[in-house]
Motif scaffolding. Structure first.
Motif, mmCIF file in Angstrom:
data_model
loop_
_atom_site.group_PDB
_atom_site.id
_atom_site.type_symbol
_atom_site.label_atom_id
_atom_site.label_comp_id
_atom_site.label_asym_id
_atom_site.label_seq_id
_atom_site.Cartn_x
_atom_site.Cartn_y
_atom_site.Cartn_z
ATOM 1 N N UNK A 50 38.029 43.568 46.577
ATOM 2 C CA UNK A 50 37.617 42.235 46.155
ATOM 3 C C UNK A 50 38.797 41.260 46.222
ATOM 4 N N UNK A 51 38.684 40.200 47.002
ATOM 5 C CA UNK A 51 39.799 39.238 47.103
ATOM 6 C C UNK A 51 40.181 38.613 45.765
ATOM 7 N N UNK A 52 39.310 38.725 44.774
ATOM 8 C CA UNK A 52 39.613 38.152 43.458
ATOM 9 C C UNK A 52 40.096 39.206 42.466
ATOM 10 N N UNK A 53 40.331 40.417 42.906
ATOM 11 C CA UNK A 53 40.781 41.477 41.993
ATOM 12 C C UNK A 53 42.102 41.076 41.339
ATOM 13 N N UNK A 54 42.275 41.403 40.039
ATOM 14 C CA UNK A 54 43.476 40.945 39.328
ATOM 15 C C UNK A 54 44.776 41.592 39.775
ATOM 16 N N UNK A 55 44.706 42.813 40.291
ATOM 17 C CA UNK A 55 45.925 43.482 40.756
ATOM 18 C C UNK A 55 45.945 43.461 42.286
ATOM 19 N N UNK A 56 47.075 43.048 42.824
ATOM 20 C CA UNK A 56 47.252 43.026 44.285
ATOM 21 C C UNK A 56 48.323 44.042 44.644
ATOM 22 N N UNK A 59 39.916 50.115 43.435
ATOM 23 C CA UNK A 59 39.393 49.118 44.381
ATOM 24 C C UNK A 59 37.878 49.010 44.280
ATOM 25 N N UNK A 60 37.222 50.140 44.233
ATOM 26 C CA UNK A 60 35.752 50.084 44.154
ATOM 27 C C UNK A 60 35.277 49.499 42.823
ATOM 28 N N UNK A 61 36.147 49.507 41.835
ATOM 29 C CA UNK A 61 35.788 48.944 40.528
ATOM 30 C C UNK A 61 36.162 47.469 40.417
ATOM 31 N N UNK A 62 36.715 46.918 41.493
ATOM 32 C CA UNK A 62 37.044 45.498 41.493
ATOM 33 C C UNK A 62 38.327 45.153 40.765
ATOM 34 N N UNK A 63 39.122 46.168 40.398
ATOM 35 C CA UNK A 63 40.338 45.893 39.633
ATOM 36 C C UNK A 63 41.559 45.630 40.531
ATOM 37 N N UNK A 64 41.495 46.111 41.753
ATOM 38 C CA UNK A 64 42.667 45.971 42.626
ATOM 39 C C UNK A 64 42.225 45.753 44.080
ATOM 40 N N UNK A 65 43.029 45.022 44.792
ATOM 41 C CA UNK A 65 42.836 44.896 46.233
ATOM 42 C C UNK A 65 44.126 45.318 46.920
#
Lengths: 145, 99
Positions: B85-91, A13-19
């Motif tokens: 990040x709302x735009x992150x590729x994995x949800x 998450x902190x790396x911007x790969x997942x939410x």
């Protein structure tokens, strides 16, 4: 999830790969509703994730509390939240309807157990190890062949 | 909270049954001597402390590690909280409750 969530947050998450989208269930009844409502009330003071983590952290004590609402207020206070505002929010029950609606939507989509995780639509039922999450997430992040 | 009340009631019932059992077992069923005592023993009162106080909520210990300050938080169009990040590729959608 309590054990692995911090690691997933650090790693992905902190790396911007997942939410992570949080969809609270109410399968354990009124206590679950109170706890979910407490997280919403904490959000009013910009402390949703802190309250969420704190509830998981003292889950066993809260489970045995005679007065869960007071115990949740104690947790809020321990997070330096305004106890009066928090208690007023809890008493209002203003998030109950939205929480019920979210729960109904979840059960309507086939969520009948807990916990359940969906990773880009891939459903994992039950608690999972960090290794399992990592394997699935890494596969989703891998470039298409 | 209902569980605590139920446990307390069960323990009280258990004590009551124990007391009754003690009273009946002290009464001889077959009088076989002329010197039989007519004294019926009074059930012994068992001193037992049952705490009914609310457990103290200890201060949380893992909050700081759960989500660094830098993690963005938002609420999506359906009203669900989103961590990251709302735009992150994995949800990852997390369906769970707190108990």
């Amino acid at each position: 999830m309590l054990e692995v969530e911090p690691q997933l947050i650090t790693q992905y998450v902190t790396t911007g790969q997942m939410r992570i989208v949080v969809r609270p269930l109410l399968q354990s009844g009124p206590d679950a509703l109170l706890a979910a409502h407490a997280a919403e009330c904490a959000h009013e003071q910009n402390s949703f994730i802190a309250m969420r983590s704190a509830i998981y952290d003292v889950q066993g004590t809260l489970y045995m509390a005679d007065d869960l609402q007071a115990a949740l207020a104690d947790v809020a206070q321990s997070l330096a939240l305004d106890r009066t505002a928090f208690s007023e929010c809890m008493a209002s029950e203003r998030y109950n309807q939205a929480l019920y609606q979210g729960y109904t939507r979840a059960t309507s989509s086939g969520i009948v157990a807990r916990p359940v995780f969906e990773l880009n639509g891939q459903r994992l039922i039950g608690s999972q190890s960090l290794e399992t999450f990592t394997r699935v997430i890494d596969a989703l992040l891998a470039p298409a062949p | 909270m209902h569980r605590s009340i139920a446990i307390t009631l069960l323990m009280s019932l258990s004590l009551l049954i124990t007391g009754c059992a003690s009273a009946t077992s002290d009464t001889p069923t077959t009088p076989n001597t002329a010197t039989m005592s007519t004294d019926v023993s009074t059930p012994t009162t068992v001193a037992m402390s049952i705490s009914t106080s609310t457990p103290t909520v200890p201060p949380p210990t893992t909050v700081a590690s759960a989500a660094p300050e830098s993690v963005p938080m938002s609420v999506d169009a359906d009203g669900y909280h989103v961590i990251g990040d709302p735009a992150a590729p994995v949800v990852m959608t997390d369906y769970s409750d707190y108990f």
